[in-house]
Design an enzyme around this catalytic site. Sequence first.
Site, mmCIF file in Angstrom:
data_model
loop_
_atom_site.group_PDB
_atom_site.id
_atom_site.type_symbol
_atom_site.label_atom_id
_atom_site.label_comp_id
_atom_site.label_asym_id
_atom_site.label_seq_id
_atom_site.Cartn_x
_atom_site.Cartn_y
_atom_site.Cartn_z
ATOM 1 N N CYS A 35 36.804 41.126 39.185
ATOM 2 C CA CYS A 35 36.157 42.332 39.695
ATOM 3 C C CYS A 35 34.647 42.213 39.569
ATOM 4 O O CYS A 35 34.138 41.370 38.843
ATOM 5 C CB CYS A 35 36.643 43.545 38.925
ATOM 6 S SG CYS A 35 38.403 43.785 39.153
ATOM 7 N N TYR A 176 50.660 39.398 42.579
ATOM 8 C CA TYR A 176 49.933 39.708 41.339
ATOM 9 C C TYR A 176 50.838 40.451 40.368
ATOM 10 O O TYR A 176 51.281 41.569 40.649
ATOM 11 C CB TYR A 176 48.707 40.550 41.717
ATOM 12 C CG TYR A 176 47.810 40.975 40.579
ATOM 13 C CD1 TYR A 176 47.573 40.161 39.480
ATOM 14 C CD2 TYR A 176 47.162 42.212 40.628
ATOM 15 C CE1 TYR A 176 46.724 40.565 38.455
ATOM 16 C CE2 TYR A 176 46.306 42.625 39.615
ATOM 17 C CZ TYR A 176 46.096 41.794 38.530
ATOM 18 O OH TYR A 176 45.261 42.193 37.521
ATOM 19 N N HIS A 179 48.008 41.350 33.777
ATOM 20 C CA HIS A 179 47.056 42.308 33.199
ATOM 21 C C HIS A 179 47.586 43.715 32.961
ATOM 22 O O HIS A 179 46.798 44.612 32.672
ATOM 23 C CB HIS A 179 45.796 42.422 34.091
ATOM 24 C CG HIS A 179 45.029 41.151 34.170
ATOM 25 N ND1 HIS A 179 44.575 40.624 35.350
ATOM 26 C CD2 HIS A 179 44.638 40.291 33.218
ATOM 27 C CE1 HIS A 179 43.933 39.489 35.114
ATOM 28 N NE2 HIS A 179 43.962 39.268 33.827
ATOM 29 N N ASP A 271 42.465 39.422 28.021
ATOM 30 C CA ASP A 271 42.270 38.250 28.879
ATOM 31 C C ASP A 271 40.799 37.846 28.900
ATOM 32 O O ASP A 271 40.477 36.669 28.795
ATOM 33 C CB ASP A 271 42.752 38.587 30.297
ATOM 34 C CG ASP A 271 43.100 37.338 31.085
ATOM 35 O OD1 ASP A 271 43.582 36.374 30.476
ATOM 36 O OD2 ASP A 271 42.893 37.332 32.308
#
Length: 698
Positions: A35, A176, A179, A271
Amino acid sequence: MPDHPRRDPRCDILFEPVAIGPVTTRNRFYQVPHCNGMGYRDPTALAWMRGVKAEGGWGVVCTEQVEFHHTSDITPFIELRLWDDRDIPMLARMADRIHEFGSLAGIELAYNGLNAPNLYGREVPMGPSALPVMTFTYDPVQARAMTRRDIRDLRRWHRTAALRARRAGFDLVYVYAGHALTFLHHFLSRRYNQRTDEYGGSLENRVRLLKETLIDTREAVGDTCAVPCRISMDELLGPDGLEKAEAEDAIGLLAELPDLWDLALAGWENDSVTSRFGPEGGHEPFIEGVKELTTKPVVAVGRYTSPDRMVSVIRKGLVDLIGAARPSIADPFLPRKIEEGRPEDIRECIGCNICVSGDFTMSPIRCTQNPTMGEEWRKGWHPERIRPKASDRPVLVVGAGPAGLEAAQALGKRGYEVTLAERGTELGGRVNRESRLPGLSAWSRVRDYREQQLHQLASVRIYFDSALDAESVLEFGAPRVVVATGARWRRDGVGHHWTRPMPIEDDARVLSPDDLMEGTTLPRGARVVVWDDDHYYMGGLMAEVLADMGCETHYLTPACEVSTWTRATMEQHFIQKRLLEKGVKIHPFANLDAVGESGVTASCAFTGHTQEVETDAVVLVTSRVSEDRLFRDLEARAADWPEAGIESVDAIGDALAPATIAHAVYAGRRYAEALDGEGDAGDTVPFRREIAELAPLD
Ligand code: ADP
Ligand code: SF4
């Protein structure tokens, strides 16, 4: 540019091509999705940012998460969107830009589901189970449990999005599941999935939707596009969440279905842990063994900046590709520098997560190490190139902190004759002091990179032990003077709460962070209050330093928690945990009213009720004051400039207004970019931006 020896043959392995399903990456450098706070608001700036990474040699360059359906948006966060065909052009612009430099473009399709409050689209969020949405801000919104029809719809939407992604030109189309930010993770994890149908219960059931989505995506685009799967290896919640053994079982069940396994930790704060709380390669225990479960290539991150370490994780068979978000932000040209045999020129990520704060503050990404990040299109800045000088008039830079160092090296690269004068005996300024604090040693890389660059620049001369005053600057007579003399922590309590000096008795023992950083110690057992009205990392660090000295440490803050701004760097939780574990007593919502010889008066931020706390010393962490004496004295003597040959005097960085190290580095760069340019008196916007096109009214 100097001649560089060819690359170290030990690094050859990093430049081998790797087949990923139907596509092949030219090397093993893989920019995983990350991001950046630009998303749909700044699409061309974002396309250029990704393009510079491709130019710098990253074989695969991915988007951030791309919201692929209007029933799942994570407003106010600004990501990319692929809701219908009209979103394709902005994504195509990015893919084109990445292709221009010979890299593969990857897109991470995301449906956040349980993480999406849908503040923009206003649809009811949905996930595997009916639960409150899992946002950072505890939004008062709950998600509904998906029906079988919802699951069918969502599979169709994902398929449609994959087809659109291919039309936009992407070579890798992600499924995906990482996370704890996506529906596929939520279905996989027992924490979120409490279903009793064929999509819940056993691991085979919880993995079913991931399997179906992988099959759908491969059927839709798998003939020409690679289909990577990004999966969480651990939620670090113990048996309450996804753990490595179960993640491995899930990978075992799906082993050959994706074209690539991209391994992450959940949540994002684990992460992308900062260097204060996790080392380079910290993911390795979680990825060990995964390659034995699949023949498909594996990529994982680890904040890798050392070529030796990269070679070693590949040789050891941990991964096939070196995944990177932050190292590629700090140095988009990292692969090229290794390829050209000049790894010493790598601008190594310091692991501070200022880049992450862009996403959390919905502002374009900035980076402490790379001041051009986010400015590639907006301002036309480039991490490795800068336009040549436009005059032969030399520059005097006073102060060798991050602002002065960046200005000097960037001006030197432009070809200006630069004199860098430093009062002390080393380069680095605040970075030297702060990198000696617990956990911040990697921050010295801000100095190291610039020192390395300066040594290669014959046109820059460095003078130590040179505390300059106005007289000496006038005597020196450089046409342009840049004052980068930094700032000191205040001792009078002025900050967010007190906007004028607070009541402090003359014989009170008041210390500033500078005192502690410069070696002041307190005896074991001393009772110390840290008052943090700054709210970034320094207050928490001072409490940690004092606890390590064996002091009885009380941390007071008007905020609701320790180091509250570090929510934006995803560290707040780690800092508060560390202080609690070190025995620091935390007092939130506490204003400091007065400091006396043997104690302080504090009051509740809501009720004003006061309490006395006995102390041997108080550390005030409130704000800093610019060391701008030189600048002010020079301004006062403007009438003497012409005779001394001085044309301009500017203050930059903390000497102008204290802020983060990233701000200081940016200020140095901005000065160097602007010198002999068009000038900026504020009458026009000095950067490019995109404005939404108005829809026709009929
Ligand atoms: P910034 O973050 O803005 O770069 P720093 O505080 O890190 O600021 O660095 C300021 C540097 O300037 C320090 O290394 C300090 O020793 C130096 N300095 C301060 N005043 C003078 C001066 N009058 N002459 C030369 N160097 C100075
Ligand atoms: Fe690394 Fe900090 Fe730059 Fe992020 S902002 S890439 S953590 S140096």
